[in-house]
Design an enzyme around this catalytic site. Structure first.
Site, PDB file in Angstrom:
ATOM      1  N   GLU A 184     101.181 -18.200-137.208  1.00 50.16           N
ATOM      2  CA  GLU A 184     102.527 -18.379-137.765  1.00 50.16           C
ATOM      3  C   GLU A 184     103.559 -17.558-136.994  1.00 50.16           C
ATOM      4  OE1 GLU A 184     102.931 -20.770-139.650  1.00 50.16           O
ATOM      5  OE2 GLU A 184     100.814 -21.101-140.066  1.00 50.16           O
ATOM      6  N   GLU A 220     101.760 -27.429-132.650  1.00 47.31           N
ATOM      7  CA  GLU A 220     100.580 -26.796-133.248  1.00 47.31           C
ATOM      8  C   GLU A 220      99.607 -26.307-132.174  1.00 47.31           C
ATOM      9  OE1 GLU A 220      99.961 -25.855-136.338  1.00 47.31           O
ATOM     10  OE2 GLU A 220     101.950 -26.602-136.861  1.00 47.31           O
TER      11      GLU A 220
END
Length: 295
Positions: free
Chosen positions: A131, A200
């Site tokens: 993150e 991602e």
């Protein structure tokens, strides 16, 4: 390579938005569309993080609320040379996490209580590093902008027939407007999802570098995917527009790399991380979950 692909997809989103505006009102429509999008993006830049955290009833960590998680995230941020993000916990049994915020100086990360209960400390650290990678790469800003463009395109397309369909255009004009109403939001959604998938893979790579062991993240991804496929996440189901923000899709769909998936195939991500570990000389498996890892 990820940045180039993202730039191309962002350009496609911008061109699509401007094209819809031009079809609706010519040059004036294009200008109006641009002004509306700029206003929406300014609002989203400053308020998107607060809105998303409210949607998921996130509680900010402090000296009384999960202080260990806050210390862990701040240490990872120090290791990555980043400002400390705000750290939140979501009371949700499904293990998952996301990042939000317009820039590294005004960012937040959130983890579910399920993640803290079901993962080892190393796996949680790897997820939080992932993150932080999104924040450092400005992915949170990119995804806010693309989500805003997608919403604006859908809004314009929904009003297309109202603005143009009532005029005397003939059958061809009506068909063109119907095509805009159907195809423009579809194209916007495809571009948005493609950008999410592209980011991602890059966040996995950078997150593995931040935490120091790609296999920690590979192990976490495998576990989260398994739990996410079995445990409902009601708030995510109520707000599916936020699904692309999570490390693993919290909804019970999109199991493969395909056109309408917001996330890459988890096994493909694990394979990439395994190759990264092998290239770095890391062959040991991820550590097993410890008893009561958060005290």
């Amino acid at each position: 390579m990820g940045y180039m692909k993202t730039a191309m997809l962002m350009a496609a989103m911008t061109a699509l938005f401007m094209g819809v505006g031009y079809l609706l009102g010519g040059g004036a429509g294009l200008l109006i569309a641009f002004v509306v999008a700029a206003g929406m993006n300014v609002y989203a830049y400053w308020n998107s993080d607060k809105a998303v955290l409210r949607m998921h009833n996130a509680q900010e960590c402090n000296s009384q609320v999960h202080p260990d998680l806050q210390r862990m995230v701040h240490q990872l941020a120090d290791d990555a040379g980043m400002p400390h993000p705000r750290v939140y916990v979501i009371d949700q049994d499904q293990p998952n996490a996301f990042a939000t915020g317009g820039n590294p100086e005004n960012a937040a990360v959130a983890a579910t209580t399920g993640l803290l209960r079901r993962m080892s400390r190393e796996e949680v650290a790897a997820v939080m590093a992932h993150e932080l990678a999104h924040i450092r790469n400005y992915d949170t800003l990119i995804m806010t902008i693309t989500a805003t463009f997608a919403g604006a395109i859908s809004m314009l397309a929904n009003f297309a027939f109202f603005f143009r369909g009532g005029r005397n255009q003939g059958a061809g004009g009506v068909i063109a407007m119907l095509a805009v109403m159907i195809l423009a939001p579809l194209a916007a959604a495809v571009v948005q999802m493609a950008i999410s998938r592209s980011r991602e893979y890059e966040a996995d790579r950078v997150g593995a570098e931040i935490c120091g062991n790609p296999m920690w993240l590979a192990s976490a991804l495998e576990k989260i995917q398994g739990f996410a496929s079995r445990i409902d996440y009601d708030k995510a189901e109520e707000n599916p527009q936020t699904a692309h923000m999570f490390i693993i899709n919290p909804l019970h769909v999109h199991k493969r790399d395909k056109l309408f998936s917001t996330h890459p195939n988890t096994q493909n991500r694990i394979a990439a991380l395994t190759r990264m570990a092998q290239e770095s000389g890391i062959s040991a498996p991820a550590p097993q979950r410890a008893q009561n890892p958060w005290g």
